[in-house]
Design an enzyme around this catalytic site. Structure first.
Site, PDB file in Angstrom:
ATOM      1  N   LYS A  54       0.840  -1.209   0.000  1.00  0.00           N
ATOM      2  CA  LYS A  54       0.000   0.000   0.000  1.00  0.00           C
ATOM      3  C   LYS A  54       0.872   1.256   0.000  1.00  0.00           C
ATOM      4  O   LYS A  54       0.617   2.203  -0.739  1.00  0.00           O
ATOM      5  CB  LYS A  54      -0.868   0.041   1.264  1.00  0.00           C
ATOM      6  CG  LYS A  54      -2.139  -0.742   1.182  1.00  0.00           C
ATOM      7  CD  LYS A  54      -2.870  -0.677   2.515  1.00  0.00           C
ATOM      8  CE  LYS A  54      -4.043  -1.632   2.524  1.00  0.00           C
ATOM      9  NZ  LYS A  54      -4.561  -1.922   3.843  1.00  0.00           N
ATOM     10  N   GLN A  98      -5.067  -0.941   9.663  1.00  0.00           N
ATOM     11  CA  GLN A  98      -5.018  -2.288   9.091  1.00  0.00           C
ATOM     12  C   GLN A  98      -5.659  -3.303  10.046  1.00  0.00           C
ATOM     13  O   GLN A  98      -5.324  -3.344  11.224  1.00  0.00           O
ATOM     14  CB  GLN A  98      -3.542  -2.661   8.814  1.00  0.00           C
ATOM     15  CG  GLN A  98      -3.340  -4.014   8.179  1.00  0.00           C
ATOM     16  CD  GLN A  98      -3.933  -4.108   6.779  1.00  0.00           C
ATOM     17  OE1 GLN A  98      -3.859  -3.180   5.994  1.00  0.00           O
ATOM     18  NE2 GLN A  98      -4.554  -5.235   6.484  1.00  0.00           N
ATOM     19  N   ASP A 121     -11.474   3.241   4.062  1.00  0.00           N
ATOM     20  CA  ASP A 121     -11.921   1.846   3.957  1.00  0.00           C
ATOM     21  C   ASP A 121     -13.439   1.754   3.794  1.00  0.00           C
ATOM     22  O   ASP A 121     -13.956   0.698   3.422  1.00  0.00           O
ATOM     23  CB  ASP A 121     -11.517   1.075   5.225  1.00  0.00           C
ATOM     24  CG  ASP A 121     -10.318   0.175   4.991  1.00  0.00           C
ATOM     25  OD1 ASP A 121     -10.045  -0.159   3.819  1.00  0.00           O
ATOM     26  OD2 ASP A 121      -9.657  -0.201   5.975  1.00  0.00           O
TER      27      ASP A 121
END
Ligand code: NDP
Length: 297
Positions: A54, A98, A121
């Site tokens: 990422k 995460q 997200d």
């Protein structure tokens, strides 16, 4: 029928290029890059690999990457305090924590603490509600990427029968919402559903997100259906040598490809779209906060 592959690598690369062009434009307009903060707690090897990837792609797209790596024993209160700090930081446009988090931390609490407009997200309950009500917001990356793949081969999904296998908050449910918003007739199946093969055989679109290696067989697929395989499963691969493994999806690829019109491979299908959509979401978040209509989507 032999299905054509939907090449997620190529489509994701095109999306990342588009994000990079717009990120450069954004920087020229606002004098600073859009910034994506990634928070990793602990040392789960899969998460570390994913986060590294990422960060690399964030930088390559011309976005600023901000990393916070915290020890596995981090207290929930300390993580919440960091999230608050990132919420208040005007140079941070997107925040991604995460998952999974260590057991002492309540992931739902952390997700709810992220400002909805920085929630790249798309997991915050406000964004879940916005998706359900069709009122904008940030959409979870994997379903968003899956929909984009689908629309490259079938731009108008209106009236089609779709089945989503799996009802998780991060894939199945938002995927079903996106398909509904495209005017599909949507069935959401799960571990308690009866006669999955029969449900699947009705569908023009099959999205598999169950985390069960090659569960969806060829004879579940209607001739000419489009198959999107979200699953990523590592399984033993004795043909490549002892102790070797390989990645497979939730769909028995060769069997399903013999029936479908289009199918995503694993790897190289939905996977690459997830990070590309994360970058797009970050740019969208930055643009929204400044009242600039992002043309990424
Ligand atoms: P979850 O484990 O959270 O959810 C799985 C869902 O599948 C649940 O709703 C479960 O039903 C259902 N399910 C499990 N077994 C069966 C079965 N035998 N029959 C019918 N339904 C079943 O998984 P995720 O949604 O997080 O992920 C799904 C897959 O997608 C995984 O392989 C994961 O690795 C992959 N993934 C890929 C990403 C990418 O970037 N390509 C990103 C995220 C996930 P119930 O609710 O009843 O338990």
């Amino acid at each position: 029928m032999t299905a054509q592959w939907i090449d997620g690598k190529v489509i994701a690369a095109t999306l990342r290029e588009k994000v990079a062009r717009q990120a450069a434009h954004y920087k020229s307009m606002h004098g600073q890059q859009a910034g994506l903060a990634v928070v990793l707690v602990g040392n789960d090897p899969a998460s570390q690999v994913y986060v590294r990837s990422k960060i690399k792609m964030t930088t390559e797209a011309g976005l600023r990457s901000i990393e916070h790596v915290l020890p596995a024993e981090t207290a929930e209160a300390d993580l919440l305090a960091l999230v608050e700090k990132l919420n208040a930081d005007p140079t941070v446009d997107g925040i991604l924590v995460q998952l999974p988090l260590p057991p002492q931390i309540n992931a739902d609490k952390v997700i709810a603490a992220i400002h909805p407009d920085k929630d790249v997200d798309g997991f915050h309950p406000v964004n879940v509600g916005r998706l359900a009500t069709g009122t904008g917001g940030l959409v979870p990356c994997t379903p968003l990427g899956s929909l984009m793949l689908l629309k490259t081969v079938q731009p108008d999904l209106s009236g089609l029968e779709a089945i989503v296998l799996g009802r998780s908050n991060i894939v199945g449910k938002p995927m079903a919402q996106l398909l509904l918003a495209e005017s599909c007739t949507v069935t959401v199946a799960h571990s308690r559903s009866r006669d999955l093969p029969a449900l699947c055989r009705r569908a023009d679109i099959v999205v598999a997100a169950v985390g069960r290696p090659e569960m969806v067989r060829g004879d579940w697929i209607k001739a000419g259906a489009i198959v999107i395989d979200v699953g990523i499963n590592r399984v033993p691969d004795p043909a490549s040598g002892e102790g070797k493994t390989k990645l497979v999806g939730d769909v028995a690829f060769a069997e399903a490809a013999a029936k479908a019109s289009f199918i995503t491979p694993v790897p190289g299908g939905v996977g690459p779209m997830t990070i590309a959509c994360l970058l797009a979401n970050c740019l969208k978040a930055a643009a929204m906060r400044r009242g600039w209509e992002s043309p990424v989507f």
